[in-house]
Design a protein around this motif. Sequence first.
Motif, mmCIF file in Angstrom:
data_model
loop_
_atom_site.group_PDB
_atom_site.id
_atom_site.type_symbol
_atom_site.label_atom_id
_atom_site.label_comp_id
_atom_site.label_asym_id
_atom_site.label_seq_id
_atom_site.Cartn_x
_atom_site.Cartn_y
_atom_site.Cartn_z
ATOM 1 N N VAL A 9 1.187 -0.705 0.002
ATOM 2 C CA VAL A 9 0.272 -0.165 -0.098
ATOM 3 C C VAL A 9 0.923 1.316 -0.236
ATOM 4 O O VAL A 9 0.724 2.683 -0.617
ATOM 5 C CB VAL A 9 -0.983 -0.316 1.145
ATOM 6 N N ALA A 10 1.441 1.614 0.636
ATOM 7 C CA ALA A 10 2.557 2.491 0.894
ATOM 8 C C ALA A 10 4.019 3.105 -0.173
ATOM 9 O O ALA A 10 3.402 3.314 -1.064
ATOM 10 C CB ALA A 10 3.909 2.304 1.965
ATOM 11 N N HIS A 11 3.765 1.429 -0.916
ATOM 12 C CA HIS A 11 4.412 1.894 -2.738
ATOM 13 C C HIS A 11 3.535 2.481 -3.313
ATOM 14 O O HIS A 11 3.721 3.163 -4.224
ATOM 15 C CB HIS A 11 5.619 0.646 -2.831
ATOM 16 N N ALA A 12 2.984 2.377 -3.557
ATOM 17 C CA ALA A 12 1.239 2.147 -4.687
ATOM 18 C C ALA A 12 1.158 3.283 -4.057
ATOM 19 O O ALA A 12 1.827 4.304 -5.413
ATOM 20 C CB ALA A 12 -0.013 1.083 -4.688
ATOM 21 N N THR A 13 0.851 3.770 -3.276
ATOM 22 C CA THR A 13 0.671 5.376 -2.389
ATOM 23 C C THR A 13 1.846 6.552 -2.769
ATOM 24 O O THR A 13 1.260 7.702 -3.128
ATOM 25 C CB THR A 13 0.598 5.564 -1.258
ATOM 26 N N LYS A 14 2.945 5.768 -2.955
ATOM 27 C CA LYS A 14 3.524 6.377 -3.348
ATOM 28 C C LYS A 14 4.078 7.206 -4.506
ATOM 29 O O LYS A 14 4.014 7.845 -4.964
ATOM 30 C CB LYS A 14 5.029 6.336 -2.519
ATOM 31 N N VAL A 15 3.957 6.217 -5.058
ATOM 32 C CA VAL A 15 3.602 5.832 -7.156
ATOM 33 C C VAL A 15 2.933 7.251 -7.129
ATOM 34 O O VAL A 15 2.928 7.860 -8.191
ATOM 35 C CB VAL A 15 3.639 4.329 -7.524
ATOM 36 N N VAL A 21 -1.649 10.233 -9.558
ATOM 37 C CA VAL A 21 -3.074 9.658 -9.378
ATOM 38 C C VAL A 21 -3.717 9.423 -8.531
ATOM 39 O O VAL A 21 -3.570 8.734 -7.243
ATOM 40 C CB VAL A 21 -2.394 8.160 -9.899
ATOM 41 N N GLY A 22 -5.207 9.867 -8.637
ATOM 42 C CA GLY A 22 -6.025 9.700 -7.441
ATOM 43 C C GLY A 22 -6.680 8.386 -7.637
ATOM 44 O O GLY A 22 -6.562 7.256 -8.522
ATOM 45 N N ALA A 23 -7.091 8.453 -5.695
ATOM 46 C CA ALA A 23 -6.678 6.541 -5.474
ATOM 47 C C ALA A 23 -7.763 6.989 -3.841
ATOM 48 O O ALA A 23 -7.661 8.210 -3.313
ATOM 49 C CB ALA A 23 -5.900 6.050 -5.178
ATOM 50 N N LEU A 24 -8.563 6.210 -3.914
ATOM 51 C CA LEU A 24 -9.277 5.681 -2.683
ATOM 52 C C LEU A 24 -9.656 4.274 -2.377
ATOM 53 O O LEU A 24 -10.288 3.691 -2.787
ATOM 54 C CB LEU A 24 -10.596 5.966 -3.312
ATOM 55 N N MET A 25 -9.277 4.115 -0.664
ATOM 56 C CA MET A 25 -8.723 2.623 -0.682
ATOM 57 C C MET A 25 -9.206 2.865 1.020
ATOM 58 O O MET A 25 -9.120 3.020 1.873
ATOM 59 C CB MET A 25 -7.037 2.286 -0.300
ATOM 60 N N ILE A 55 -6.010 -0.971 -10.811
ATOM 61 C CA ILE A 55 -7.130 -0.350 -10.315
ATOM 62 C C ILE A 55 -6.832 0.919 -10.488
ATOM 63 O O ILE A 55 -8.323 1.330 -11.574
ATOM 64 C CB ILE A 55 -7.266 -0.448 -9.048
ATOM 65 N N PHE A 56 -5.795 2.433 -9.976
ATOM 66 C CA PHE A 56 -6.089 2.904 -10.215
ATOM 67 C C PHE A 56 -5.816 3.963 -11.436
ATOM 68 O O PHE A 56 -5.904 5.386 -11.664
ATOM 69 C CB PHE A 56 -6.299 4.271 -9.018
ATOM 70 N N VAL A 57 -5.473 3.432 -12.485
ATOM 71 C CA VAL A 57 -5.276 4.264 -13.801
ATOM 72 C C VAL A 57 -6.336 4.814 -14.111
ATOM 73 O O VAL A 57 -7.010 4.197 -14.446
ATOM 74 C CB VAL A 57 -4.520 3.018 -14.835
ATOM 75 N N LYS A 58 -6.188 5.502 -14.702
ATOM 76 C CA LYS A 58 -6.878 6.733 -15.203
ATOM 77 C C LYS A 58 -7.762 6.340 -16.354
ATOM 78 O O LYS A 58 -7.422 5.828 -17.327
ATOM 79 C CB LYS A 58 -6.551 8.035 -15.304
ATOM 80 N N ASP A 59 -9.391 6.679 -16.804
ATOM 81 C CA ASP A 59 -10.041 6.153 -18.218
ATOM 82 C C ASP A 59 -10.205 4.690 -18.016
ATOM 83 O O ASP A 59 -10.222 4.005 -19.183
ATOM 84 C CB ASP A 59 -9.468 6.781 -18.880
ATOM 85 N N THR A 60 -9.705 3.948 -16.892
ATOM 86 C CA THR A 60 -10.019 2.617 -17.161
ATOM 87 C C THR A 60 -10.908 1.673 -16.493
ATOM 88 O O THR A 60 -11.787 2.487 -15.248
ATOM 89 C CB THR A 60 -8.715 1.639 -16.061
ATOM 90 N N PRO A 61 -12.096 0.897 -16.531
ATOM 91 C CA PRO A 61 -13.055 0.300 -16.345
ATOM 92 C C PRO A 61 -13.344 0.752 -14.322
ATOM 93 O O PRO A 61 -14.261 1.010 -14.222
ATOM 94 C CB PRO A 61 -13.527 -0.765 -16.934
ATOM 95 N N LEU A 62 -12.154 0.447 -13.739
ATOM 96 C CA LEU A 62 -12.118 0.235 -12.225
ATOM 97 C C LEU A 62 -11.686 1.086 -11.340
ATOM 98 O O LEU A 62 -11.705 1.370 -10.143
ATOM 99 C CB LEU A 62 -11.492 -0.640 -11.787
ATOM 100 N N HIS A 63 -10.805 2.418 -12.461
ATOM 101 C CA HIS A 63 -11.004 3.953 -11.247
ATOM 102 C C HIS A 63 -11.436 4.423 -10.492
ATOM 103 O O HIS A 63 -10.717 5.401 -9.957
ATOM 104 C CB HIS A 63 -9.777 4.494 -12.693
ATOM 105 N N VAL A 114 -5.366 9.467 -2.846
ATOM 106 C CA VAL A 114 -4.340 10.478 -2.851
ATOM 107 C C VAL A 114 -5.323 11.318 -3.633
ATOM 108 O O VAL A 114 -5.831 10.482 -4.980
ATOM 109 C CB VAL A 114 -3.867 8.912 -4.234
ATOM 110 N N SER A 115 -4.818 12.523 -3.987
ATOM 111 C CA SER A 115 -5.647 13.501 -4.318
ATOM 112 C C SER A 115 -5.393 13.628 -5.695
ATOM 113 O O SER A 115 -3.813 12.892 -6.073
ATOM 114 C CB SER A 115 -5.226 14.949 -3.717
ATOM 115 N N GLU A 116 -6.333 13.136 -7.109
ATOM 116 C CA GLU A 116 -5.366 13.877 -8.597
ATOM 117 C C GLU A 116 -5.155 14.875 -8.758
ATOM 118 O O GLU A 116 -4.076 15.094 -9.374
ATOM 119 C CB GLU A 116 -6.138 13.395 -9.082
#
Length: 170
Positions: A9-15, A21-25, A55-63, A114-116
Amino acid sequence: ELEEMLDAVAHATKVMSKNKVGALMVFERATGLAERIETGVPIDGLVSSGLLQNIFVKDTPLHDGAVVIRGNRVVAACCLLPLTENRNLSQELGTRHRAAIGMSEQSDAMILVVSEETGTISIARNGELMRYLTVDDVKEILRTAIFRPHAAVKNSLVDKIKSLWGGEKK
């Protein structure tokens, strides 16, 4: 296993923060989140940095929406969360942050955002939003919530959070 999950989670959050890249976990705790999980797409995958980033790549079905994490598994993605009705929030907070706060008002879950727009990392808990966190802050907050759910967050972290908040609820 949970320490490996925190590292992922930490590594993904950092990247995602670096790349804006916006994220909500949503990290499930004692309050079950079946109602929220049902609104999303079942995943049931081991938490990994790559999975979360994909999962959080913009403009993909699950983002859009949130992922729900139970233990070390991503239970579902694209889940809908309730928005807070608090009207006293900063205008710079968008739907993602309002959903995180809303979810934290209705459950004991910890919600990582994570704010987009800015890449800023935040965690919502008990209707409050802790903003401008580092990846190390995230790991410590989640570790405390997951491994010691009834323990208080370390005083040094509480002091840091208060200084970031300026002593106010956001």
